[in-house]
Structure formats: C-alpha cells, structure tokens
Design an enzyme around this catalytic site. Structure first.
Site, short mmCIF file in Angstrom:
data_model
loop_
_atom_site.label_atom_id
_atom_site.label_comp_id
_atom_site.label_asym_id
_atom_site.label_seq_id
_atom_site.Cartn_x
_atom_site.Cartn_y
_atom_site.Cartn_z
N ILE A 12 0.92 -0.90 0.19
CA ILE A 12 0.10 0.36 0.05
C ILE A 12 0.92 1.31 -0.49
CG2 ILE A 12 -2.23 1.94 1.21
CD1 ILE A 12 -2.46 -1.16 -0.49
N ASP A 34 10.69 2.93 6.85
CA ASP A 34 10.52 1.57 6.63
C ASP A 34 12.20 0.85 7.06
OD1 ASP A 34 8.88 -0.48 4.72
OD2 ASP A 34 10.73 -1.27 5.23
N ARG A 78 11.76 1.39 14.34
CA ARG A 78 11.30 1.15 15.01
C ARG A 78 9.78 1.43 16.05
NH1 ARG A 78 12.07 -4.74 14.17
NH2 ARG A 78 14.56 -6.00 12.78
N SER A 151 -10.69 -0.92 5.39
CA SER A 151 -9.71 -2.30 4.29
C SER A 151 -10.30 -1.62 2.39
CB SER A 151 -9.48 -3.53 5.13
OG SER A 151 -11.29 -3.65 4.69
N CYS A 152 -9.60 -2.45 1.98
CA CYS A 152 -9.98 -2.94 0.56
C CYS A 152 -11.21 -2.49 0.72
CB CYS A 152 -8.51 -2.87 -0.27
SG CYS A 152 -8.34 -4.94 0.60
N THR A 210 -13.01 -12.57 7.63
CA THR A 210 -12.97 -10.90 6.97
C THR A 210 -13.62 -10.05 7.69
OG1 THR A 210 -13.39 -9.28 5.13
CG2 THR A 210 -14.77 -10.63 5.44
N GLY A 211 -12.75 -8.93 8.22
CA GLY A 211 -13.50 -8.01 9.19
C GLY A 211 -14.10 -6.84 8.48
N ASN A 314 -8.33 -4.89 -5.21
CA ASN A 314 -7.15 -4.66 -3.55
C ASN A 314 -6.49 -3.99 -3.33
OD1 ASN A 314 -7.26 -7.06 -4.65
ND2 ASN A 314 -5.31 -7.15 -3.07
#
Length: 332
Positions: A12, A34, A78, A151-152, A210-211, A314
């Site tokens: 993403i 990252d 982190r 979410s997607c 899935t949520g 997605n």
C-alpha cells in the site's frame, strides 16, 4: 503543500506513492520510514510484478530517495514515537505498516510531531472510520485526528451496501469476498495463526475470515450488526470481487436495482463506484482506481432477496481512496 510521511513502504505504501505521482496534488511525500535499506525500497518502487515498471527515474542518495526529482527522506525506526516528524515538518502520517493499527499505537506519531494520522487498515479506537465517498461528510477536523481508511474490501462493500440500503432498506445480509492472496499469507506451507492461511497461497483456494462486514457498521451506522461475511483467498496476485446477498424491506425489480447503481455511479459516487455492463474477469479491473466496479450482469433479484456483485483492485483502488482521504484531511 501538505507534508506527508509514510510509515511502512509495503504494497500500500508504494502504491500510494505511485498513484500520487499520477495526480496533480498538493500532497508532498517528504519521508518514508521502513526497516528495509533505501536501495531495496528504490528497486521495489521502480519495478513491480503486479503494477509494472514505474516509468520514472528512482535513485538513492544516502538516506534520500529521489523519485522523479522529488526528494524523500528515508528512516528505519522501529518505534513511531522516535520518528523525526517534528524536525521534518510532517503534517499527516500515513500509517501503512499493518502493525500500529490501534488508536493507542498510532498516537505515537502525534507524539513525534505529526498533526494527524491516517491508518490504512481497520483501526481499533480510531476517531472515525472513513470509506471515501460513502461517509465523507461525517469527518470533523476538530474531532477526528486519528482516522482509519478501513480496508480495501470495506471500501468495495460500502458503496454496494449504501446504494441498496438507500433504495430498499437492508434488513440483513451476507457478504463474501473472493480475494487475491496477500503478503500476509504463506508462499509455501508453514506456521501461521490461521491454519488455512498457513497453506501455500499461490496454489490453494483458502477460506478465511474478513472484518469487512463488521466494519461496515462503522461507515454506515444504520447497518451495524446487519451484515456478516467470509473471505476466500484465491491464487491471483491482485484483483478481487465481493458478493453481497441481502434481504431488503420491500419488493424491488431488477431494473430498479440496476437503475439505482447506474445513477449512483454517474452522480454522488462517481469515481468511487463504477457501473459496468461488460462480462469482466479479474485481470480486466487491474489498475482500476474505483473502490467498487459494479458488475450489472451478475445482479439477481427475487422480490426482497437481492444479490449484487462488484470487482475491485484491492491494491490500486484502495490506494487511490487513501489519497482522496489524505486530501480531505489536508483540506480540512
């Protein structure tokens, strides 16, 4: 210009930057955090198996990514609270690691100096959950500092559910997403908290959870508790489809349903919902920036029982909604 930092430069995070490069936007990505070294991040941005080559120059100068002339500071920290957001003048953080998906965890970005946080996932305790175009008007800049983009799948489901609920009133329903595999699954069989996702993603049909159905109640409160659902992961790298089966409050005809989706796609949900009369397959919608591509041919109606179906990329579709939501936060 609104200064944006991306925490987590995975699928993403990289797609959001790619999509931003295609837009005339006042969003300026000034930092990426990252744990991967900058040279690897640059290569993954420039070359992508699913999306193809970027087509713009990407180089590295020390801890700086130079993308088509844009200079982006790269850090590898982190703990979000230790990130240099104040020093870099960051306005909004896109939290895209998939790890800091609670308001408590995301708040560390505010402690580090950011003004707002957009979480690119469902986020427990977020001030608001937005599916852009569906409940955008609910955003209040004075009240909502930590925002979830859901979410997607929630972004694909929300336009489907809203149009049908507005038309005839959803009493209850069940959704199933047939979803491309993701990095969260295993390439080969191996340990995983979900015994089905433990199996090799590229050669199995994997039933899982899935949520999205639960999250729809955060986007459309009148549907809270009315929908449930499952996910089936399939061996394609991108391109998914969601099916919504519902019982509504009154009898409707198929033409009524199609007219409602066509009108929404041409009107209030333009750019978010797309209406198609073509016999689509998943590769046809790869790279489509809409949240939800309504497949009119697959609509089934029997009185109060209705099935509607929509495709969605997605990754790319969701990444474009992330940008829309960032622009909303920046403007207000």
């Amino acid at each position: 210009m609104t200064r944006i930092a991306i925490n987590g430069f995975g699928r993403i995070g990289r797609n959001v930057l790619r999509a931003l490069l295609e837009r005339d936007s006042d969003l300026d990505v000034v930092a990426v955090n990252d744990l991967t070294e900058p040279a690897t991040l640059a290569r993954l941005l420039a070359y992508d198996t699913t999306s193809g080559r970027l087509g713009r120059p990407v180089t590295v100068e020390g801890n700086v990514l130079v993308v088509d002339g844009r200079r982006i500071t790269v850090t590898a920290e982190r703990e979000p609270a230790n990130l240099p957001w104040a020093e870099l003048g960051v306005d909004i953080v896109l939290e895209a690691t998939g790890r800091f998906t609670s308001a408590k965890a995301a708040r560390a970005h505010l402690d580090a100096g950011a003004k707002k946080v957009l979480v690119s996932a469902p986020a427990d305790g977020a001030d608001i959950t937005l599916a852009f175009g569906v409940n955008t008007d609910a955003y209040d800049p004075d009240l909502h500092t930590i925002v979830s983009n859901a979410s997607c799948t929630t972004n694909a489901l929300a336009p489907l559910a809203k149009v049908l609920d507005d038309l005839a009133g959803i009493e209850h329903g069940f959704m199933t997403t047939v979803h491309a595999y993701t990095q969260e699954q295993n390439l080969q069989d191996g340990p995983h908290r979900d015994p089905r996702r433990a199996r090799a993603a590229a050669v199995n049909i994997v039933p899982t959870t899935t949520g999205a159905a639960k999250a729809i109640g955060l986007v459309l409160p009148n549907l809270d508790g009315k929908l449930s659902g499952d996910s089936i992961r399939v061996p394609v790298p991108v391109g998914s489809i969601v099916e919504l089966n519902t019982t509504v409050a009154r009898d409707v005809t198929r033409d009524e349903v199609l007219d409602a989706y066509r009108a929404a796609a041409q009107g209030p949900l333009a750019g978010v919902l797309e209406y198609s009369e073509d016999p689509l397959v998943s590769s046809d919608i790869t790279g489509n920036p809409a949240s939800s591509i309504f497949d009119s041919e697959l609509t089934r109606v029997d009185g109060r029982h209705i099935k509607v179906v929509a495709w969605y990329d997605n990754e790319w579709g969701f990444s474009n909604r992330v940008i829309d939501t960032l622009q909303l936060l920046a403007a207000r």
